[in-house]
Design an enzyme around this catalytic site. Structure first.
Site, PDB file in Angstrom:
ATOM      1  N   GLY A   1       1.336   4.884   4.868  1.00  9.70           N
ATOM      2  CA  GLY A   1       1.792   4.368   6.124  1.00  9.70           C
ATOM      3  C   GLY A   1       2.646   3.952   6.706  1.00  9.70           C
ATOM      4  O   GLY A   1       2.320   3.885   8.244  1.00  9.70           O
TER       5      GLY A   1
ATOM      6  N   GLY B   1       0.695  -1.285   0.017  1.00  9.28           N
ATOM      7  CA  GLY B   1      -0.361   0.133  -0.018  1.00  9.28           C
ATOM      8  C   GLY B   1       1.000   0.829  -0.200  1.00  9.28           C
ATOM      9  O   GLY B   1       2.560   1.564  -0.487  1.00  9.28           O
ATOM     10  N   SER B   2       0.014   2.435   0.344  1.00  4.85           N
ATOM     11  CA  SER B   2       0.472   3.929   0.278  1.00  4.85           C
ATOM     12  C   SER B   2       1.947   4.170   0.998  1.00  4.85           C
ATOM     13  O   SER B   2       1.210   3.442   2.765  1.00  4.85           O
ATOM     14  CB  SER B   2      -0.424   4.404   0.355  1.00  4.85           C
ATOM     15  OG  SER B   2       0.052   6.119   0.833  1.00  4.85           O
ATOM     16  N   THR B   3       2.707   4.662   0.413  1.00  5.02           N
ATOM     17  CA  THR B   3       3.877   4.953   1.494  1.00  5.02           C
ATOM     18  C   THR B   3       3.411   5.938   2.654  1.00  5.02           C
ATOM     19  O   THR B   3       4.138   6.612   4.196  1.00  5.02           O
ATOM     20  CB  THR B   3       4.035   6.461   1.056  1.00  5.02           C
ATOM     21  OG1 THR B   3       3.856   7.207   0.340  1.00  5.02           O
ATOM     22  CG2 THR B   3       4.862   6.052   0.247  1.00  5.02           C
TER      23      THR B   3
END
Length: 130
Positions: free
Chosen positions: A65, A61-63
């Site tokens: 996170g 997932g996304s940075t």
């Protein structure tokens, strides 16, 4: 039993394991206010990671996170330590900024939720209590 991995973030911790056999997304997958896993695809959905040793194969997932991991720490809901099969940038960065001991290169299939473990992330070692 001792498992040897690689230090990502140094430190020591001990406690109860919570293990996901699936990759974990922190953005939208873990509530930073409660520490409860909300990722619909997770095999530990509905469980709290707060105060436990969290083990999973790798992040996804996304940075953003990384910031969720930091927010978990600020809110007192972070895991005591993180064990991953493969460290990737998102989780490693989150553990670094939150100061959470982290080891990678561990065969997650050898770990089960509820086991008691000690982690010496400085040496990359995970000790399973029998």
């Amino acid at each position: 039993m001792k498992l040897r991995g690689r230090k990502i973030v140094g430190g020591k911790a001990e406690g109860e394991l919570i293990v996901s056999q699936k990759p974990l997304s922190f953005l939208g997958g873990v509530d930073p206010e409660t520490g409860i896993v909300t990722d619909a695809e997770s095999d530990i959905r509905g469980e709290s990671i707060a105060g436990k040793i969290l083990a999973f194969p790798r992040g996804k997932g996304s940075t953003v996170g990384s910031y969720i991991i930091y927010a978990l720490k600020k809110n007192g809901k972070a895991p005591k330590a993180i064990i991953v099969g493969e460290a990737e940038t998102i989780v490693a960065t989150g553990a670094i900024i939150a100061g959470i001991p982290m080891v990678d290169g561990i065969d997650i299939s050898k770990l089960k939720t509820g086991m008691k473990v000690k982690i010496d992330a400085d040496s990359g070692e995970v000790y399973l209590e029998e």
